[in-house]
Design an enzyme around this catalytic site. Structure first.
Site, PDB file in Angstrom:
ATOM      1  N   SER A 135       0.851  -1.191   0.000  1.00 21.56           N
ATOM      2  CA  SER A 135       0.000   0.000   0.000  1.00 21.56           C
ATOM      3  C   SER A 135       0.885   1.239   0.000  1.00 21.56           C
ATOM      4  O   SER A 135       2.110   1.159   0.017  1.00 21.56           O
ATOM      5  CB  SER A 135      -0.923   0.006   1.228  1.00 21.56           C
ATOM      6  OG  SER A 135      -0.157   0.052   2.419  1.00 21.56           O
ATOM      7  N   LYS A 136       0.251   2.392   0.015  1.00 24.45           N
ATOM      8  CA  LYS A 136       0.985   3.658  -0.042  1.00 24.45           C
ATOM      9  C   LYS A 136       1.943   3.834   1.128  1.00 24.45           C
ATOM     10  O   LYS A 136       2.967   4.499   1.005  1.00 24.45           O
ATOM     11  CB  LYS A 136      -0.009   4.829  -0.078  1.00 24.45           C
ATOM     12  CG  LYS A 136      -0.824   4.903  -1.360  1.00 24.45           C
ATOM     13  CD  LYS A 136      -1.776   6.087  -1.334  1.00 24.45           C
ATOM     14  CE  LYS A 136      -2.592   6.165  -2.614  1.00 24.45           C
ATOM     15  NZ  LYS A 136      -3.538   7.311  -2.594  1.00 24.45           N
ATOM     16  N   ARG A 137       1.622   3.234   2.260  1.00 29.41           N
ATOM     17  CA  ARG A 137       2.490   3.416   3.428  1.00 29.41           C
ATOM     18  C   ARG A 137       3.837   2.728   3.250  1.00 29.41           C
ATOM     19  O   ARG A 137       4.761   2.957   4.038  1.00 29.41           O
ATOM     20  CB  ARG A 137       1.798   2.925   4.693  1.00 29.41           C
ATOM     21  CG  ARG A 137       1.501   1.445   4.717  1.00 29.41           C
ATOM     22  CD  ARG A 137       0.634   1.094   5.926  1.00 29.41           C
ATOM     23  NE  ARG A 137       0.270  -0.301   5.960  1.00 29.41           N
ATOM     24  CZ  ARG A 137       1.036  -1.249   6.501  1.00 29.41           C
ATOM     25  NH1 ARG A 137       2.193  -0.930   7.035  1.00 29.41           N
ATOM     26  NH2 ARG A 137       0.637  -2.502   6.510  1.00 29.41           N
ATOM     27  N   HIS A 138       3.959   1.874   2.227  1.00 27.91           N
ATOM     28  CA  HIS A 138       5.246   1.229   1.943  1.00 27.91           C
ATOM     29  C   HIS A 138       6.113   2.071   1.013  1.00 27.91           C
ATOM     30  O   HIS A 138       7.202   1.657   0.617  1.00 27.91           O
ATOM     31  CB  HIS A 138       5.022  -0.146   1.318  1.00 27.91           C
ATOM     32  CG  HIS A 138       4.379  -1.133   2.235  1.00 27.91           C
ATOM     33  ND1 HIS A 138       3.050  -1.479   2.149  1.00 27.91           N
ATOM     34  CD2 HIS A 138       4.883  -1.831   3.290  1.00 27.91           C
ATOM     35  CE1 HIS A 138       2.766  -2.367   3.080  1.00 27.91           C
ATOM     36  NE2 HIS A 138       3.856  -2.599   3.797  1.00 27.91           N
ATOM     37  N   GLY A 139       5.637   3.262   0.652  1.00 27.88           N
ATOM     38  CA  GLY A 139       6.394   4.121  -0.265  1.00 27.88           C
ATOM     39  C   GLY A 139       5.706   4.185  -1.613  1.00 27.88           C
ATOM     40  O   GLY A 139       4.493   4.003  -1.724  1.00 27.88           O
TER      41      GLY A 139
END
Length: 644
Positions: free
Chosen positions: A397-401
């Site tokens: 997801s976006k929280r992984h970059g």
């Protein structure tokens, strides 16, 4: 050979005058031989082939023994004559058989074509397998995104796998826009996704903005009448139970929710909604339709129905349809078709042969399979690929970059490296090879080697692969990709600036991302010798090694016109030759020459090629780029240091 054997056996029967079953039993006594006379065989002596001992009485055996003993006295020439005669008989028999076989083959009619076809299908001959391997069946694959956001890593991998199999088999790659979610779908998102696919090089053969669009619409929002027509067909078609395959359901959403709540309270709810209109009388249904009441169209799931597929990735998968889903909606009461109905109809009408998609769509296959079967279409071959996880084991997801293709392109990843990395998220060719060109990926990829286990997205590995692709590029190709980054950073005025080509050559082996070249080029423009001498211990140490003497010699060479002209296109090559000659002149070489020369000319102890840096500074100065310290100013600083 069979005919030859038959002729030979027949000749021996005639010569020996014995039954065929009594032949081929030999004795020590040659009791017969044969010779050819005018093409016929004439008996000369009793034959060497005799009935077996088990078939003869003892008196006959004693007589045969006496005859054999007598034959031994005939002399050594008899066995030779016997062998020659027997060999001649064999040769003539074989020739006669061969002649008969040729005649029979010539008279035999050619086998019909359909026999060959049947053999190919039933027997799966090696020749047909080789031909199939050489020319695989052309696949029609599709990528069908919902335009509700950006194209992310998972979707890009799905598009890539479908594109690769179409390319590999000489088939067709179709782009279809599944925009039935009117509230979230936007044309801007669609355009963004198409731009990302083009950036990756995944061009589509059919879809929006192709010639085929004049005949077929590839946006589901524009195919409404087709879905309505198909829903009507299912309502008119009678199933095995004697009832229509689809039926009108007049239950409102509130009534559906209330019924679910009530059955949950009583413990009767089994996870599937049972419409009260499933078995309603035709008279009541038609009266409501005539009254203008709105209704949804539901698919009547047959009792005991089971749907099974042989998934390329996951193997055999099956569902008990009645227990799993119950009757499901095809058209909402608003007239808008639901996702699974659209997908099934579109896959059938567009002739999709292989559906390659993420495993989260596996359960959708149940509804789609029921719809396809009811409409009389064959199901395509399915391949459901595992999810892509972040390094912490959760869904990416976006929280992984960065997860969208646009972000990766903005950070300086190149299309070939993205394809190289994405294809490996769940697939390998059985080797340890990690870096592939796009053509090598096309040649090696096979969806049958896609793995069932989930893949972990490794940003460091992606960066490394990207660096390998940059290192292997021709300077011109790298310059074209690098230009937008340098222009945006204000390091050159235009994409066709000669500075870009020099920067590409200078930075190629030093970068993993295109964006990594920006600080290298910017550093080449600046010059802070005083700061390095004050803050860098390794630079300050050079002062103890007669750095000032080297600086003085550089200034003298520059003022004497011996230093190469950095405005010329061949400066980088000429500088490399000049600095070696300069080292000989002042008695320095290797590290004792290059380190102090770098510090003197660039102001730092390490960095890319010195000639490239000086050439870039000169070109940037000519273009009016801000922050450039020209070579003349650098020499002035060196002169001041040498005289201090």
């Amino acid at each position: 050979l069979a005919v030859a054997a038959a002729v030979l056996c027949g000749a021996l029967v005639l010569v020996a005058q014995r039954a065929p079953g009594q032949l081929f039993t030999t004795t020590t006594r040659p009791v017969g031989t044969a010779h050819a006379v005018g093409g016929t065989f004439a008996p000369r002596q009793p034959a060497t082939l005799r009935p077996t001992a088990a078939t003869l009485p003892s008196a006959v055996m004693r007589q045969a023994h006496r005859a054999g003993a007598a034959s031994v006295a005939q002399g050594p020439g008899a066995p030779l004559a016997t062998a020659l005669g027997s060999s001649l008989a064999l040769v003539l028999g074989a020739l006669a058989g061969w002649a008969a076989a040729v005649r029979l083959q010539a008279d035999r009619p050619a086998p019909p074509e359909d026999r060959i076809a049947i053999m190919v299908v039933a027997g799966e001959r090696r020749a047909s397998d080789a031909a199939a391997a050489a020319k695989p069946t052309a696949m029609r694959t599709r990528f069908a995104p919902s335009p509700t956001g950006s194209l992310h890593v998972g979707g890009a991998r799905t598009a890539l796998y479908n594109w690769l199999m179409a390319k590999k088999t000489g088939g067709t790659f179709i782009l279809r826009i599944e925009d039935t979610d009117m509230a979230r779908s936007t044309r801007a998102s669609e355009e963004s996704m198409k731009a990302d696919l083009r950036w990756l090089g995944l061009t589509w053969d059919e879809g929006p903005e192709t010639e085929k669009e004049a005949e077929v619409s590839y946006r589901q929002s524009e195919r409404g009448p087709i879905y309505v027509e198909m829903a009507k067909k299912l309502m008119a078609k009678v199933g095995p139970d004697g009832k229509s395959i689809a039926y009108p359901c007049f239950s409102t959403q509130e009534e559906v929710d209330a019924l679910k709540t009530a059955t949950e309270t009583t413990g009767e709810f089994q996870g599937t909604f049972v419409s009260p209109w499933r078995d309603a009388s035709e008279e009541v249904v038609q009266a409501k339709i005539a009254a203008g009441e709105s209704y949804a169209v539901r698919f009547r799931v047959p009792k005991g129905k089971r749907v099974a597929i042989d998934d390329i990735v996951r193997g055999p998968v099956g569902w008990d349809a009645e227990a799993t889903i119950g009757d499901f909606v095809l058209l909402r009461s608003s007239g808008v078709p639901v996702y699974n109905f659209c997908v099934a109809v579109d896959d059938a009408l567009m002739g999709i042969t292989h559906v390659i998609r993420a495993e989260e769509h596996l359960t959708n296959t149940l509804r789609q399979g029921l719809i396809l079967e009811a409409l009389g279409f064959e199901m395509p071959t399915y391949a459901h690929c595992s999810l892509i996880l972040g390094e912490d084991g959760s869904k990416l997801s976006k929280r992984h970059g960065a997860t969208s293709v646009t972000q990766f392109s903005q950070e300086g990843f190149v299309p070939s490296a993205m394809i190289n990395y994405l294809v490996g998220l769940g697939w390998n060719d059985g080797t340890t090879k990690e870096v592939y060109t796009v053509q090598e990926v096309i040649d090696a990829f096979d969806v049958n080697r896609v793995q069932k286990s989930p893949s972990v997205f490794d940003m460091q590995k992606l960066r490394w692969i990207n660096g390998q692709h940059l290192h292997q590029m021709e300077d011109g190709e790298l310059a074209a990709l690098l230009a937008p980054f340098l222009v945006d950073a204000g390091l050159c005025k235009s994409a066709d600036s000669p500075l870009v080509a020099v920067a590409a050559h200078m930075c190629k082996q030093k970068i993993e991302l295109l964006a990594d070249a920006v600080p290298l080029v910017r550093a080449a423009l600046g010059y802070d010798l005083a700061g390095s001498l004050a803050n860098d211990p390794s630079a300050a140490k050079l002062l103890e090694e007669d750095f000032k003497g080297l600086a003085k010699a550089l200034v003298e060479a520059y003022e004497a016109g011996e230093f190469p002209d950095a405005t010329q296109g061949d400066f980088v090559e000429k500088y490399g030759a000049w600095v070696k000659e300069f080292g000989k002149k002042i008695g320095r070489k290797g590290k004792q020459l290059m380190q102090p020369a770098r510090l003197a000319l660039t102001g730092v102890m390490s960095g890319p090629d010195m000639g490239g840096q000086l050439r870039i500074a000169t070109l940037a100065q000519a273009e009016g780029v801000e922050g450039v310290v020209p070579i003349a100013e650098r020499m002035a600083a060196l002169k001041a240091l040498a005289e201090s």
